[in-house]
Design a protein around this motif. Sequence first.
Motif, PDB file in Angstrom:
ATOM      1  N   HIS A 138       0.836  -1.204   0.000  1.00 50.10           N
ATOM      2  CA  HIS A 138       0.000   0.000   0.000  1.00 50.10           C
ATOM      3  C   HIS A 138       0.870   1.254   0.000  1.00 50.10           C
ATOM      4  N   GLU A 139       1.866   1.292   0.887  1.00 51.02           N
ATOM      5  CA  GLU A 139       2.758   2.456   0.960  1.00 51.02           C
ATOM      6  C   GLU A 139       3.570   2.621  -0.314  1.00 51.02           C
ATOM      7  N   LEU A 140       4.098   1.521  -0.855  1.00 51.08           N
ATOM      8  CA  LEU A 140       4.900   1.620  -2.082  1.00 51.08           C
ATOM      9  C   LEU A 140       4.044   2.053  -3.272  1.00 51.08           C
ATOM     10  N   ARG A 141       2.806   1.597  -3.321  1.00 53.27           N
ATOM     11  CA  ARG A 141       1.903   2.060  -4.388  1.00 53.27           C
ATOM     12  C   ARG A 141       1.638   3.561  -4.252  1.00 53.27           C
ATOM     13  N   TYR A 142       1.460   4.003  -3.002  1.00 55.15           N
ATOM     14  CA  TYR A 142       1.226   5.420  -2.758  1.00 55.15           C
ATOM     15  C   TYR A 142       2.448   6.240  -3.184  1.00 55.15           C
ATOM     16  N   PHE A 143       3.649   5.786  -2.785  1.00 58.32           N
ATOM     17  CA  PHE A 143       4.878   6.475  -3.202  1.00 58.32           C
ATOM     18  C   PHE A 143       4.984   6.497  -4.722  1.00 58.32           C
ATOM     19  N   ASN A 144       4.644   5.378  -5.356  1.00 58.94           N
ATOM     20  CA  ASN A 144       4.724   5.311  -6.810  1.00 58.94           C
ATOM     21  C   ASN A 144       3.747   6.293  -7.461  1.00 58.94           C
ATOM     22  N   GLN A 145       2.557   6.417  -6.905  1.00 53.73           N
ATOM     23  CA  GLN A 145       1.580   7.370  -7.439  1.00 53.73           C
ATOM     24  C   GLN A 145       2.103   8.798  -7.300  1.00 53.73           C
ATOM     25  N   GLN A 146       2.708   9.098  -6.138  1.00 55.27           N
ATOM     26  CA  GLN A 146       3.301  10.427  -5.940  1.00 55.27           C
ATOM     27  C   GLN A 146       4.416  10.671  -6.952  1.00 55.27           C
ATOM     28  N   SER A 197       6.406  13.343 -11.721  1.00 52.93           N
ATOM     29  CA  SER A 197       6.998  13.177 -13.050  1.00 52.93           C
ATOM     30  C   SER A 197       6.114  13.781 -14.127  1.00 52.93           C
ATOM     31  N   GLU A 198       4.806  13.578 -14.012  1.00 53.39           N
ATOM     32  CA  GLU A 198       3.879  14.163 -14.981  1.00 53.39           C
ATOM     33  C   GLU A 198       3.915  15.688 -14.927  1.00 53.39           C
ATOM     34  N   GLN A 199       3.951  16.246 -13.708  1.00 53.61           N
ATOM     35  CA  GLN A 199       4.045  17.701 -13.570  1.00 53.61           C
ATOM     36  C   GLN A 199       5.338  18.220 -14.178  1.00 53.61           C
ATOM     37  N   LEU A 200       6.429  17.490 -13.956  1.00 56.90           N
ATOM     38  CA  LEU A 200       7.715  17.885 -14.519  1.00 56.90           C
ATOM     39  C   LEU A 200       7.674  17.837 -16.040  1.00 56.90           C
ATOM     40  N   LEU A 229      10.230  20.117  -8.420  1.00 53.59           N
ATOM     41  CA  LEU A 229       9.705  18.824  -8.860  1.00 53.59           C
ATOM     42  C   LEU A 229      10.827  17.799  -8.993  1.00 53.59           C
ATOM     43  N   ALA A 230      11.955  18.200  -9.567  1.00 51.21           N
ATOM     44  CA  ALA A 230      13.097  17.288  -9.699  1.00 51.21           C
ATOM     45  C   ALA A 230      13.601  16.862  -8.325  1.00 51.21           C
ATOM     46  N   THR A 231      13.680  17.799  -7.393  1.00 52.84           N
ATOM     47  CA  THR A 231      14.112  17.483  -6.031  1.00 52.84           C
ATOM     48  C   THR A 231      13.133  16.523  -5.376  1.00 52.84           C
ATOM     49  N   ASN A 232      11.836  16.749  -5.551  1.00 54.68           N
ATOM     50  CA  ASN A 232      10.827  15.855  -4.969  1.00 54.68           C
ATOM     51  C   ASN A 232      10.927  14.448  -5.552  1.00 54.68           C
ATOM     52  N   ILE A 233      11.223  14.338  -6.838  1.00 51.86           N
ATOM     53  CA  ILE A 233      11.370  13.019  -7.461  1.00 51.86           C
ATOM     54  C   ILE A 233      12.560  12.285  -6.846  1.00 51.86           C
ATOM     55  N   VAL A 234      13.678  12.974  -6.678  1.00 50.73           N
ATOM     56  CA  VAL A 234      14.853  12.357  -6.047  1.00 50.73           C
ATOM     57  C   VAL A 234      14.536  11.956  -4.613  1.00 50.73           C
ATOM     58  N   ASN A 235      13.891  12.844  -3.860  1.00 51.27           N
ATOM     59  CA  ASN A 235      13.555  12.548  -2.461  1.00 51.27           C
ATOM     60  C   ASN A 235      12.609  11.354  -2.351  1.00 51.27           C
ATOM     61  N   LEU A 236      11.633  11.287  -3.232  1.00 54.26           N
ATOM     62  CA  LEU A 236      10.684  10.172  -3.201  1.00 54.26           C
ATOM     63  C   LEU A 236      11.379   8.868  -3.566  1.00 54.26           C
ATOM     64  N   LEU A 250      12.922   7.636  -0.572  1.00 54.26           N
ATOM     65  CA  LEU A 250      11.930   7.033   0.324  1.00 54.26           C
ATOM     66  C   LEU A 250      11.608   5.598  -0.082  1.00 54.26           C
ATOM     67  N   PHE A 251      11.588   5.318  -1.393  1.00 50.23           N
ATOM     68  CA  PHE A 251      11.389   3.946  -1.858  1.00 50.23           C
ATOM     69  C   PHE A 251      12.467   3.041  -1.264  1.00 50.23           C
ATOM     70  N   THR A 252      13.714   3.463  -1.403  1.00 53.41           N
ATOM     71  CA  THR A 252      14.839   2.680  -0.885  1.00 53.41           C
ATOM     72  C   THR A 252      14.722   2.501   0.620  1.00 53.41           C
ATOM     73  N   THR A 253      14.389   3.574   1.321  1.00 51.15           N
ATOM     74  CA  THR A 253      14.257   3.510   2.773  1.00 51.15           C
ATOM     75  C   THR A 253      13.126   2.571   3.169  1.00 51.15           C
ATOM     76  N   ARG A 254      12.003   2.623   2.464  1.00 55.42           N
ATOM     77  CA  ARG A 254      10.864   1.756   2.798  1.00 55.42           C
ATOM     78  C   ARG A 254      11.227   0.294   2.573  1.00 55.42           C
ATOM     79  N   ILE A 255      11.964   0.010   1.518  1.00 55.35           N
ATOM     80  CA  ILE A 255      12.386  -1.366   1.253  1.00 55.35           C
ATOM     81  C   ILE A 255      13.334  -1.841   2.362  1.00 55.35           C
ATOM     82  N   ASP A 256      14.249  -0.972   2.792  1.00 55.77           N
ATOM     83  CA  ASP A 256      15.127  -1.307   3.926  1.00 55.77           C
ATOM     84  C   ASP A 256      14.305  -1.568   5.183  1.00 55.77           C
TER      85      ASP A 256
END
Length: 188
Positions: free
Chosen positions: A15-23, A28-31, A59-66, A69-75
Motif C-alpha cells: 500500500h505504501e509503495l503504491r502510494y509512493f509510486n503514485q506520488q 513526473s507528470e508535472q515535470l 519537482l526534480a528534487t521531490n522526485i529524487v527525495n521520493l 523514500l522507496f529505498t528507505t521503505r524497502i530497507d
Amino acid sequence: MSNNEHNDLVLESMHELRYFNQQLKNFSEQLSIELRSDKVDQNKTIDMKVQQADKVRNLATNIVNLSQLFTTRIDFIDVELNPNAVEQLPIQNVNIYGKFDKAKKMLLALSRKKKVKVNIKSEVKDGRIIEAYSIIDILPYLLLDNAVKYSPEQNDVDITFVYYNDCVKIEILSEGPFVGADEIKKTY
C-alpha cells in the motif's frame, strides 16, 4: 513472525509503495508538463521564466527525495522481516529538523489541496545532528503525510522541536478522525 503478521506487513508495505509510486508518477507528470516534454527532438533550448524554473527544480528534487523514500521503505521491510538486518544498515548523521522540512516540502501539493497548513516550530532552524539508522528517513514523511491526509480542511499541523542535552523531542499536533480501539492494530 506469524503468517498473518507477515501477510499484514506485505499488504501494508505494498500500500505504501503504491502510494509512493503514485506520488512519483504525479511529480513526473508535472515535470513533463513544465518541461513540455511532448516537444522532444526539436533542437531548441528550454525557455522558461524564473518561477517556472523554480517549479521544475522543486519537482526534480521531490522526485529524487521520493526515490530515496522507496529505498528507505524497502530497507524498513527488510528490518521488519528480519530485525537483525538493522545491524547491516548504515548509521548516519541526520539533521532531523531537515528531514521534517524536506517532508513538508514534498507534501506541499497535498497540503495545499487539503488547505492544511504545516507549521514547524523550532528554537534552532538547522537543528541538531543525531546519529540514526538510515531508515529514519521515512519516519518524518509518513508522520506528516498522515497528519495532512487525515486533517480536516483549513486546519493546521504543528510540529514542535524541543532540544535537550542528549535528545530531541518532536511533537506533532493535528486534528484528525476518531480512531476506535477496534481499529488500532498495534499498541506500543
